[in-house]
Design an enzyme around this catalytic site. Structure first.
Site, PDB file in Angstrom:
ATOM      1  N   ASN A  10      52.688   5.701  44.213  1.00  0.00           N
ATOM      2  CA  ASN A  10      52.635   7.130  44.529  1.00  0.00           C
ATOM      3  C   ASN A  10      53.970   7.731  44.118  1.00  0.00           C
ATOM      4  O   ASN A  10      54.974   7.547  44.807  1.00  0.00           O
ATOM      5  CB  ASN A  10      52.389   7.320  46.032  1.00  0.00           C
ATOM      6  CG  ASN A  10      52.483   8.779  46.441  1.00  0.00           C
ATOM      7  OD1 ASN A  10      52.435   9.673  45.597  1.00  0.00           O
ATOM      8  ND2 ASN A  10      52.619   9.023  47.738  1.00  0.00           N
ATOM      9  N   TRP A  11      53.955   8.429  42.994  1.00  0.00           N
ATOM     10  CA  TRP A  11      55.209   8.986  42.468  1.00  0.00           C
ATOM     11  C   TRP A  11      55.684  10.194  43.275  1.00  0.00           C
ATOM     12  O   TRP A  11      56.788  10.678  43.054  1.00  0.00           O
ATOM     13  CB  TRP A  11      55.026   9.398  41.006  1.00  0.00           C
ATOM     14  CG  TRP A  11      54.961   8.249  40.042  1.00  0.00           C
ATOM     15  CD1 TRP A  11      55.107   6.914  40.332  1.00  0.00           C
ATOM     16  CD2 TRP A  11      54.750   8.329  38.618  1.00  0.00           C
ATOM     17  NE1 TRP A  11      54.999   6.169  39.178  1.00  0.00           N
ATOM     18  CE2 TRP A  11      54.783   7.007  38.121  1.00  0.00           C
ATOM     19  CE3 TRP A  11      54.534   9.375  37.718  1.00  0.00           C
ATOM     20  CZ2 TRP A  11      54.607   6.721  36.755  1.00  0.00           C
ATOM     21  CZ3 TRP A  11      54.364   9.092  36.372  1.00  0.00           C
ATOM     22  CH2 TRP A  11      54.405   7.778  35.894  1.00  0.00           C
ATOM     23  N   LYS A  12      54.846  10.699  44.153  1.00  0.00           N
ATOM     24  CA  LYS A  12      55.168  11.931  44.896  1.00  0.00           C
ATOM     25  C   LYS A  12      55.628  13.015  43.917  1.00  0.00           C
ATOM     26  O   LYS A  12      55.199  13.013  42.770  1.00  0.00           O
ATOM     27  CB  LYS A  12      56.222  11.657  45.971  1.00  0.00           C
ATOM     28  CG  LYS A  12      55.883  10.446  46.841  1.00  0.00           C
ATOM     29  CD  LYS A  12      56.656  10.440  48.132  1.00  0.00           C
ATOM     30  CE  LYS A  12      56.421   9.125  48.852  1.00  0.00           C
ATOM     31  NZ  LYS A  12      56.769   9.164  50.250  1.00  0.00           N
ATOM     32  N   HIS A  96      47.441  12.045  52.708  1.00  0.00           N
ATOM     33  CA  HIS A  96      48.779  11.446  52.848  1.00  0.00           C
ATOM     34  C   HIS A  96      49.499  12.137  54.008  1.00  0.00           C
ATOM     35  O   HIS A  96      49.320  13.339  54.225  1.00  0.00           O
ATOM     36  CB  HIS A  96      49.561  11.617  51.538  1.00  0.00           C
ATOM     37  CG  HIS A  96      50.818  10.800  51.508  1.00  0.00           C
ATOM     38  ND1 HIS A  96      51.950  11.181  52.173  1.00  0.00           N
ATOM     39  CD2 HIS A  96      51.098   9.609  50.920  1.00  0.00           C
ATOM     40  CE1 HIS A  96      52.895  10.255  51.986  1.00  0.00           C
ATOM     41  NE2 HIS A  96      52.403   9.290  51.232  1.00  0.00           N
ATOM     42  N   GLU A  98      52.332  13.228  54.331  1.00  0.00           N
ATOM     43  CA  GLU A  98      53.131  14.396  53.931  1.00  0.00           C
ATOM     44  C   GLU A  98      52.243  15.633  53.790  1.00  0.00           C
ATOM     45  O   GLU A  98      52.690  16.757  54.036  1.00  0.00           O
ATOM     46  CB  GLU A  98      53.910  14.081  52.643  1.00  0.00           C
ATOM     47  CG  GLU A  98      55.040  13.085  52.928  1.00  0.00           C
ATOM     48  CD  GLU A  98      55.442  12.204  51.762  1.00  0.00           C
ATOM     49  OE1 GLU A  98      55.072  12.507  50.618  1.00  0.00           O
ATOM     50  OE2 GLU A  98      56.121  11.180  52.010  1.00  0.00           O
ATOM     51  N   GLU A 167      49.214   3.765  56.534  1.00  0.00           N
ATOM     52  CA  GLU A 167      50.609   4.117  56.299  1.00  0.00           C
ATOM     53  C   GLU A 167      51.239   4.621  57.599  1.00  0.00           C
ATOM     54  O   GLU A 167      51.132   5.821  57.916  1.00  0.00           O
ATOM     55  CB  GLU A 167      50.703   5.209  55.239  1.00  0.00           C
ATOM     56  CG  GLU A 167      50.194   4.786  53.878  1.00  0.00           C
ATOM     57  CD  GLU A 167      50.923   5.524  52.766  1.00  0.00           C
ATOM     58  OE1 GLU A 167      51.490   4.855  51.906  1.00  0.00           O
ATOM     59  OE2 GLU A 167      50.961   6.757  52.786  1.00  0.00           O
ATOM     60  N   GLY A 173      59.162   5.976  53.429  1.00  0.00           N
ATOM     61  CA  GLY A 173      60.424   6.488  52.900  1.00  0.00           C
ATOM     62  C   GLY A 173      61.610   6.241  53.804  1.00  0.00           C
ATOM     63  O   GLY A 173      62.673   6.828  53.611  1.00  0.00           O
ATOM     64  N   SER A 211      57.448   1.798  52.812  1.00  0.00           N
ATOM     65  CA  SER A 211      58.629   1.023  52.407  1.00  0.00           C
ATOM     66  C   SER A 211      58.274  -0.370  51.890  1.00  0.00           C
ATOM     67  O   SER A 211      59.037  -1.323  52.090  1.00  0.00           O
ATOM     68  CB  SER A 211      59.647   0.958  53.547  1.00  0.00           C
ATOM     69  OG  SER A 211      60.087   2.261  53.894  1.00  0.00           O
ATOM     70  N   GLY A 232      55.583   4.006  47.408  1.00  0.00           N
ATOM     71  CA  GLY A 232      56.296   5.214  47.002  1.00  0.00           C
ATOM     72  C   GLY A 232      57.534   4.872  46.196  1.00  0.00           C
ATOM     73  O   GLY A 232      57.464   4.574  44.997  1.00  0.00           O
TER      74      GLY A 232
HETATM   75  C1  PEP Z   1      54.047   6.635  50.198  1.00  0.00           C
HETATM   76  O1  PEP Z   1      54.495   7.603  49.635  1.00  0.00           O
HETATM   77  O2  PEP Z   1      52.833   6.550  50.374  1.00  0.00           O
HETATM   78  C2  PEP Z   1      54.973   5.567  50.620  1.00  0.00           C
HETATM   79  C3  PEP Z   1      54.481   4.523  51.248  1.00  0.00           C
HETATM   80  O3  PEP Z   1      56.293   5.752  50.346  1.00  0.00           O
HETATM   81  P1  PEP Z   1      57.480   4.645  50.462  1.00  0.00           P
HETATM   82  O4  PEP Z   1      56.964   3.406  49.767  1.00  0.00           O
HETATM   83  O5  PEP Z   1      58.639   5.250  49.752  1.00  0.00           O
HETATM   84  O6  PEP Z   1      57.710   4.400  51.916  1.00  0.00           O
END
Ligand code: PEP
Length: 252
Positions: A10-12, A96, A98, A167, A173, A211, A232
């Site tokens: 997931n490049w966000k 998600h 976010e 998640e 993050g 993470s 991410g």
């Molecule tokens: C995500 O954006 O879905 C995610 C899990 O981010 P990260 O791996 O940076 O925690």
């Protein structure tokens, strides 16, 4: 039945034409051959054409980070499932944390988005997860079950066609990962809920996200109900993402 692990980057809201091209080139050169894991990348909508051009015919799939709950019409700023289909997206992330947090997306809206994606032949990756306060209040199971139940209610017997991503919000993050045992415990709950809803012997893939990186992926992916990862930060660095992919057990 396809039992390969699935790793989704997931490049966000990161990237540019130039940096995407460099990242994709490094990934394509460095991928294990043959690739025993399914891998996909989810980019911001303006870059889907670039992914289609650079990844068509490669072992990498691609997808979007969101999709509209509407079919078409006066919804400024939205991207429909049919538009994503035009760019050959295989996946669309929905719900998600976010989006739930910053855009007030409800369980019902997330379910409608999942339905739109499926209707266009795109696999929704439905994200669920509890906040730290909810975990500390002992509400983890109730929260993820409620979030998934809304999707199951809307999709009915098609629920077997979705990917679910657990998640925990406190792990996204933050560098704070759920332990493999914590992840497995929640995945088992989600597995049972999906099993009861589908009853056709399908096995939905349930990804862990939060993470995940090259150092912790193997232990998380070794859990019986962890079928892959939603990644991410670690998906933005080719070397790290390639190491993570290489650390995947070949078969669930
Ligand atoms: C995500 O954006 O879905 C995610 C899990 O981010 P990260 O791996 O940076 O925690």
């Amino acid at each position: 039945m396809d039992m390969k692990k699935l790793i989704v980057g997931n490049w966000k809201m990161h990237g540019s034409l130039a940096s995407n091209q460099a990242l994709l080139t490094e990934l394509l050169v460095g991928l294990p051959q043959p690739l025993s894991t399914d891998v996909a990348l989810c980019a911001s909508a303006p870059y889907l054409a670039q992914l289609q051009t650079l990844l068509q015919g490669s072992p990498l799939a691609w997808g979007a980070q969101d999709v509209s709950a509407h079919g078409q019409g006066a919804y400024t700023g939205e991207t429909s499932a049919a538009m994503l289909r035009d760019f050959a997206c295989r996946y669309a992330i929905v719900g998600h944390s976010e989006r739930r947090q910053y855009h007030a997306e409800t369980d019902e809206l997330v379910a409608a988005k999942a339905q739109r994606a499926l209707g266009a032949g795109i696999t929704p990756i439905v994200c669920v997860g509890e906040t730290l306060a909810q975990r500390e209040a002992g509400q983890t199971e109730a929260v993820v079950k409620r979030q998934l139940a809304a999707v199951i209610h809307t999709l009915g017997h098609c629920s077997g066609e979705i990917v679910v991503a657990y998640e925990p919000v406190w792990a996204i993050g933050t560098g704070r990962t759920a332990t493999p045992e914590q992840a497995q415990a929640v995945h088992a709950v989600l597995r049972a809920q999906l099993h009861a809803a589908t009853a056709h012997g399908e096995r939905n893939r349930i990804l862990y996200g939060g993470s995940m990186n090259a150092a912790n992926a193997a232990d998380l992916l070794a859990q019986p109900d962890v079928d892959g990862g939603l990644v991410g930060s670690a998906s933005l660095q080719a070397a790290e993402f390639l190491k993570l992919i290489a650390s995947c057990p070949a078969v669930a």
